[in-house]
Design a protein around this motif. Structure first.
Motif, PDB file in Angstrom:
ATOM      1  N   TYR A   1       5.703  -7.259  -0.269  1.00 64.29           N
ATOM      2  CA  TYR A   1       4.264  -6.970  -0.320  1.00 64.29           C
ATOM      3  C   TYR A   1       4.013  -5.527   0.086  1.00 64.29           C
ATOM      4  O   TYR A   1       3.265  -4.796  -0.549  1.00 64.29           O
ATOM      5  CB  TYR A   1       3.489  -7.905   0.620  1.00 64.29           C
ATOM      6  N   ARG A   2       4.678  -5.128   1.173  1.00 61.17           N
ATOM      7  CA  ARG A   2       4.494  -3.773   1.680  1.00 61.17           C
ATOM      8  C   ARG A   2       4.886  -2.757   0.618  1.00 61.17           C
ATOM      9  O   ARG A   2       4.179  -1.779   0.385  1.00 61.17           O
ATOM     10  CB  ARG A   2       5.348  -3.620   2.960  1.00 61.17           C
ATOM     11  N   ARG A   3       6.006  -3.001  -0.050  1.00 65.43           N
ATOM     12  CA  ARG A   3       6.487  -2.054  -1.048  1.00 65.43           C
ATOM     13  C   ARG A   3       5.666  -2.092  -2.330  1.00 65.43           C
ATOM     14  O   ARG A   3       5.269  -1.058  -2.856  1.00 65.43           O
ATOM     15  CB  ARG A   3       7.964  -2.333  -1.362  1.00 65.43           C
ATOM     16  N   TYR A   4       5.440  -3.295  -2.848  1.00 63.83           N
ATOM     17  CA  TYR A   4       4.740  -3.394  -4.129  1.00 63.83           C
ATOM     18  C   TYR A   4       3.290  -2.881  -4.040  1.00 63.83           C
ATOM     19  O   TYR A   4       2.755  -2.375  -5.000  1.00 63.83           O
ATOM     20  CB  TYR A   4       4.729  -4.841  -4.635  1.00 63.83           C
ATOM     21  N   PHE A   5       2.691  -3.080  -2.887  1.00 62.55           N
ATOM     22  CA  PHE A   5       1.269  -2.740  -2.786  1.00 62.55           C
ATOM     23  C   PHE A   5       1.046  -1.554  -1.834  1.00 62.55           C
ATOM     24  O   PHE A   5       0.008  -1.440  -1.192  1.00 62.55           O
ATOM     25  CB  PHE A   5       0.453  -3.963  -2.381  1.00 62.55           C
ATOM     26  N   ALA A   6       2.050  -0.682  -1.782  1.00 65.02           N
ATOM     27  CA  ALA A   6       2.004   0.462  -0.868  1.00 65.02           C
ATOM     28  C   ALA A   6       0.791   1.354  -1.136  1.00 65.02           C
ATOM     29  O   ALA A   6       0.233   1.948  -0.217  1.00 65.02           O
ATOM     30  CB  ALA A   6       3.292   1.279  -0.993  1.00 65.02           C
ATOM     31  N   GLU A   7       0.386   1.431  -2.396  1.00 67.26           N
ATOM     32  CA  GLU A   7      -0.710   2.334  -2.752  1.00 67.26           C
ATOM     33  C   GLU A   7      -2.084   1.684  -2.598  1.00 67.26           C
ATOM     34  O   GLU A   7      -3.102   2.300  -2.850  1.00 67.26           O
ATOM     35  CB  GLU A   7      -0.552   2.803  -4.212  1.00 67.26           C
ATOM     36  N   GLU A   8      -2.085   0.398  -2.259  1.00 70.55           N
ATOM     37  CA  GLU A   8      -3.355  -0.339  -2.188  1.00 70.55           C
ATOM     38  C   GLU A   8      -3.936  -0.259  -0.774  1.00 70.55           C
ATOM     39  O   GLU A   8      -3.223  -0.039   0.193  1.00 70.55           O
ATOM     40  CB  GLU A   8      -3.136  -1.823  -2.534  1.00 70.55           C
ATOM     41  N   ILE A   9      -5.215  -0.506  -0.691  1.00 73.18           N
ATOM     42  CA  ILE A   9      -5.855  -0.640   0.627  1.00 73.18           C
ATOM     43  C   ILE A   9      -5.429  -2.000   1.191  1.00 73.18           C
ATOM     44  O   ILE A   9      -5.474  -3.006   0.489  1.00 73.18           O
ATOM     45  CB  ILE A   9      -7.388  -0.617   0.482  1.00 73.18           C
ATOM     46  N   GLU A  10      -4.986  -2.037   2.434  1.00 69.51           N
ATOM     47  CA  GLU A  10      -4.555  -3.318   3.002  1.00 69.51           C
ATOM     48  C   GLU A  10      -5.745  -4.268   3.098  1.00 69.51           C
ATOM     49  O   GLU A  10      -6.767  -3.924   3.701  1.00 69.51           O
ATOM     50  CB  GLU A  10      -3.950  -3.097   4.382  1.00 69.51           C
ATOM     51  N   PRO A  11      -5.638  -5.445   2.481  1.00 70.24           N
ATOM     52  CA  PRO A  11      -6.800  -6.341   2.446  1.00 70.24           C
ATOM     53  C   PRO A  11      -7.094  -6.966   3.810  1.00 70.24           C
ATOM     54  O   PRO A  11      -6.191  -7.222   4.600  1.00 70.24           O
ATOM     55  CB  PRO A  11      -6.378  -7.412   1.443  1.00 70.24           C
ATOM     56  N   GLN A  12      -8.353  -7.188   4.075  1.00 76.55           N
ATOM     57  CA  GLN A  12      -8.769  -7.911   5.281  1.00 76.55           C
ATOM     58  C   GLN A  12      -8.873  -9.409   4.982  1.00 76.55           C
ATOM     59  O   GLN A  12      -8.732 -10.236   5.849  1.00 76.55           O
ATOM     60  CB  GLN A  12     -10.151  -7.415   5.749  1.00 76.55           C
ATOM     61  N   ARG A  13      -9.206  -9.706   3.734  1.00 76.28           N
ATOM     62  CA  ARG A  13      -9.289 -11.091   3.298  1.00 76.28           C
ATOM     63  C   ARG A  13      -9.004 -11.157   1.804  1.00 76.28           C
ATOM     64  O   ARG A  13      -9.141 -10.154   1.101  1.00 76.28           O
ATOM     65  CB  ARG A  13     -10.670 -11.673   3.601  1.00 76.28           C
TER      66      ARG A  13
END
Lengths: 83, 361, 395
Positions: free
Chosen positions: B202-214
């Motif tokens: 998850y950390r790698r695949y979505f590195a460019e994304e804003i970390e979701p709160q929900r």
């Protein structure tokens, strides 16, 4: 820690015998069947554990069977090989 | 949809997830709208922080199974066993009534923590110290095997692993077994566990994304997935009188592009959308109103459709949409609801749950 | 099973040959192509021989995917070609895919995990590949099929279960056509696992022999094209064979050891015989699971004696190794091939009867007249599965 104490600790921790403590295992108690209730999968796991913790190889079950009778026989086997 | 000539009755449900265990906890969490994800302080080996996750515990499993019998069970098998025990308990099937029961377990990733645990034994101490216990517990059908061993169920036993499509395929087989009279009852469910490597992915695949709160299931174009874990099971019966929640009366699977028209429903749709953008586009094309989703409660996991089916059963029983809904006024009285799960490549599996079977459905 | 299901295409790749015809010819000639692993190394003191696919095989897709899925796709390609279906026609039908596997659904890439442990920021390619490699999904996606797909992970009975459950989908009216089978590749992780359980043999395996000392792993894939009898009649295609019945049963006994009295296997046999309405004496032969481990062969011998007494039997593991999730599917292809030819090969590796088992497989190429045969698979976790086949219309 003596070989026997170490073995008991390994049995409880690595075979996850959560319902007993190392001190409760008798030296001459059969490991399999009626005694501690270990099974064939524990037997092969024990072979690996003995290799890992004591650096002692049990080649196959032919060699393993007499050694894996009880804490006494297994400790004797390990100490014999370590000498 | 393939309308079933003989709808199958939902006799019991069981679930365990980050929201707790059992129907009451699940409904309460759905009505609240979300469960709080957990944040680890640990770091991955490369220094990256852990992704938040919805984690489940299996406390209380020894109410059902003796502690000694659990000694070799890893978290994955414990989740499945607890889910199965809860469902059988809910269905009122006691230990002496377990003839002619089949078991089907669906899992996206299988016993992943133990799979890597086996590799640990090899990487730590060498090939000759590979752990046979870890190896046998990493085989995917291990949870099904423990359900059989610990619950004394000797009927057909099947484990499926096909990411998001696992649960839909499990229902296809359950329906077949019941229609063909192989068994009278099927314990069918899904299970997936969280593990460090999954978290790292998850950390790698979505590195460019804003970390979701929900998780925001209806934000189809945004990546809001938060990994979850748990197990959810249904007890299905071929005896219509055994229904306590409703019936599965239609199933369908294929590709959204080629078969979308067959998914058009007049009934509400329970989307398996769980915050992944790559499947979001396909959910967007599923037709039907109103749309609801409960993934924000249990998390993102490939076997999440099992939770949706438990939720569908509860909604149909209570005639109430317990979960978040895009058009709340139309969801007032749920009598029928279709659970749809889409994979990133557009494959989908749909299962319809109805309050009534037979004429007038 | 209410109706018999027609098999209109067979695909098969294994160490014995890269097509069904090649494999059957080499088995009838008694060839055994076991060797040390070629695609990975280990540090075990002993070498455990394996059965690898010889050389290259047809790559149907150029997408990056696990070898397991490439094998499955290659077998599906062979089977589809034989079936005479056009892809255009299939796209308008509900075409299901059922594949059994072990390695094809395991996220166990050792290099990736080792790098992860060391904080080395590994490339995500192995994970991408794993996510793109589900054996059933790969086949469905490649051909653009529209229907349910499932990958069965019942360990070593997966291939047999996949065919039985695929046939059930057709019988239940959920699919028009199903591609069913299994695929698995030789893998270092599995190799280490079987070595750790001390059931890998350091010599070529000897199923049912007195001196049997474990199994050899193998790799390959088998896929059958299944459709209703009405469908194959309508198409005026000769059936390669028929699936008459499937049964399964669960030991509920131990994670790795079979039930000592073969509880689940007997249940699977009883169900398969009942639904196919076949009597034991109508069967030409039994294809056993016959891995060559002490436990497996003991239990199978016991059940053969009790339930299938007097029937000729063999194990083909001595020609292919144990191909795990593919085994039941590859052996289904073999059984159909043997039924077409009216003869079965010797059970490779057997020399001396084990007095404790009292079971003797066929020791030479054996002709037969009957038109039906049975195949059994046993698995970790206590899964047992049985299929009954009938000879087709081609010879």
């Amino acid at each position: 820690m003596t070989t026997k104490e170490k073995l008991k600790q390994i049995l409880v921790e690595d075979l996850n015998l959560e319902d007993i403590t190392p001190e409760e295992i008798e030296d001459d108690e059969p490991l399999f069947g009626e005694g501690l209730g270990l099974d064939s999968l524990d037997a092969v796991e024990l072979v690996v554990l003995v290799q890992k913790h004591f650096g002692v190889e049990i080649k196959d079950m032919e060699e393993g069977r007499p050694a894996l009778q009880s804490i006494n026989t297994l400790a004797a086997f390990i100490e014999d090989k370590q000498e | 949809m393939n309308l079933l000539t003989q709808p199958v009755a939902i006799q019991g449900i069981g679930c365990v997830g980050a929201f707790g265990r059992g129907a009451a906890a699940f409904v309460e969490a759905m009505q609240r709208g979300t469960t709080a994800p957990q944040y680890h302080d640990d770091l991955h080996g490369d220094g990256s922080a852990y992704f938040p996750a919805f984690l489940a515990t299996t406390d209380g499993l020894d109410d059902y199974v003796p502690k000694r019998a659990l000694r070799r069970l890893d978290h994955y098998s414990r989740l499945a066993l607890l889910g199965g025990c809860l469902a059988l308990d809910d269905a009122g099937i006691s230990a002496d009534q377990r003839d002619r029961i089949g078991v089907i377990v669906a899992s996206g990733y299988g016993a992943s923590a133990t799979t890597f645990g086996f590799l640990d034994s090899v990487l730590d101490d060498g090939d000759h110290c590979a752990s046979p216990t870890a190896f046998s517990n990493s085989v995917h059908n291990v949870a099904g095997a423990y359900l059989s061993m610990q619950l004394g169920i000797h009927g057909p036993n099947l484990t499926l692993s096909q990411f998001e499509m696992s649960v839909s395929a499990a229902i296809y087989n359950a329906v077949c077994w019941l229609q063909q009279g192989r068994v009278d009852t099927v314990l069918v469910g899904g299970v997936d566990e969280h593990c460090a490597v999954l978290n790292y992915c998850y950390r790698r695949y979505f590195a460019e994304e804003i970390e979701p709160q929900r998780i925001e299931p209806f934000a189809f174009n945004r990546q809001t997935a938060i990994p979850g874990e748990g197990a959810a099971f249904l007890v299905l019966s071929r005896d219509p009188k055994k229904s306590r929640y409703g019936y599965i009366d239609a199933i369908c699977a294929g590709h959204v592009e080629q078969r979308a028209e067959s998914v058009i429903q007049r009934s509400p749709i329970l989307l398996g959308a769980d915050g992944h953008r790559n499947s979001g586009q396909w959910y967007q094309r599923c037709v039907g109103n109103p749309k609801t989703s409960c993934s924000a409660v249990y998390g993102s996991l490939p076997s999440g459709q099992a939770f949706d089916l438990v939720a569908a059963a509860l909604m149909v029983r209570d005639q109430q949409c317990h979960a978040a809904c895009d058009r709340i006024e139309e969801a007032a009285q749920i009598r029928q609801i279709t659970s749809i799960k889409c994979a990133s490549d557009g494959q989908f599996g749909a299962v319809r749950v109805s309050r009534w079977s037979g004429k007038g459905r | 099973m209410v109706n018999r299901i027609a098999v209109t295409g067979i695909g098969c790749l294994c160490a014995a040959g890269n097509t069904l015809d090649e494999a059957i010819a080499s088995m009838l000639a008694g060839e055994r192509h076991g060797s040390a692993p070629r695609r990975f190394t280990t540090t075990h003191a002993d070498t455990f021989p394996v059965f690898s696919i010889a050389g290259e095989f047809d790559d149907v897709s150029d997408r990056d995917m696990l070898r397991t899925s490439r094998l499955g796709l290659a077998a599906a390609h062979q089977a589809l070609a034989q079936s005479g279906w056009s892809l255009e026609t299939l796209k308008s039908l509900r075409v299901g895919v059922c594949m059994g596997t072990t390695v094809g659904s395991a996220m166990n890439n050792e290099a990736f995990y080792s790098d992860y442990r060391q904080g080395a920021n590994p490339s995500m390619t192995p994970i991408d590949r794993f996510l793109a490699s589900n054996p059933a999904a790969v086949i469905s996606r490649h051909y653009g099929f529209n229907g349910p797909t499932q990958t069965i992970v019942n360990a070593c009975s997966s291939g047999t279960d996949a065919i039985g459950l695929g046939a059930a989908w057709i019988n239940a009216g959920l699919c028009d056509v199903v591609l069913a089978g299994g695929a698995d590749e030789l893998c270092r992780t599995t190799y280490n696992g079987f070595a750790s359980l001390q059931i890998s043999s350091s010599v070529l395996c000897r199923p049912f022999d007195r001196s049997r000392c474990g199994l050899n792993l193998g790799e390959g894939a088998g896929v059958l094209v299944l459709e209703s009898e009405a469908s194959h009649r309508r198409r005026k295609i000769e059936a390669q064979g028929f699936v008459l019945g499937y049964g399964s049963g669960t030991d509920g006994w131990h994670l790795t050891a079979p039930h000592p009295e073969g509880r689940g296997l007997k249940q699977a046999l009883a169900e398969a015989l009942a639904v196919s309405r076949v009597r034991v004496e109508q069967l030409a032969f039994v294809n056993t699971h016959g891995t060559g481990t002490r436990d497996n062969d003991r239990v199978e011998s016991l059940v053969l004696g009790e339930c299938l007494s007097g029937l000729p039997f063999h194990s083909t593991k001595g020609y292919t190794g144990h191909t795990l999730g593919a085994a039941g599917a590859i052996e289904a292809a073999f059984v159909l091939g043997f039924l077409q030819r009216g003869q079965m090969p010797a059970s490779a590796g057997f020399e001396n009867m084990d007095e404790d088992l009292g079971a003797v497989p066929v020791t030479s190429v054996t002709p037969f007249d009957a038109t039906m045969a049975l195949s059994e698979s046993l698995a970790f976790g206590g899964n047992n599965a049985v299929l009954i086949f009938e000879r087709g219309e081609v010879s």
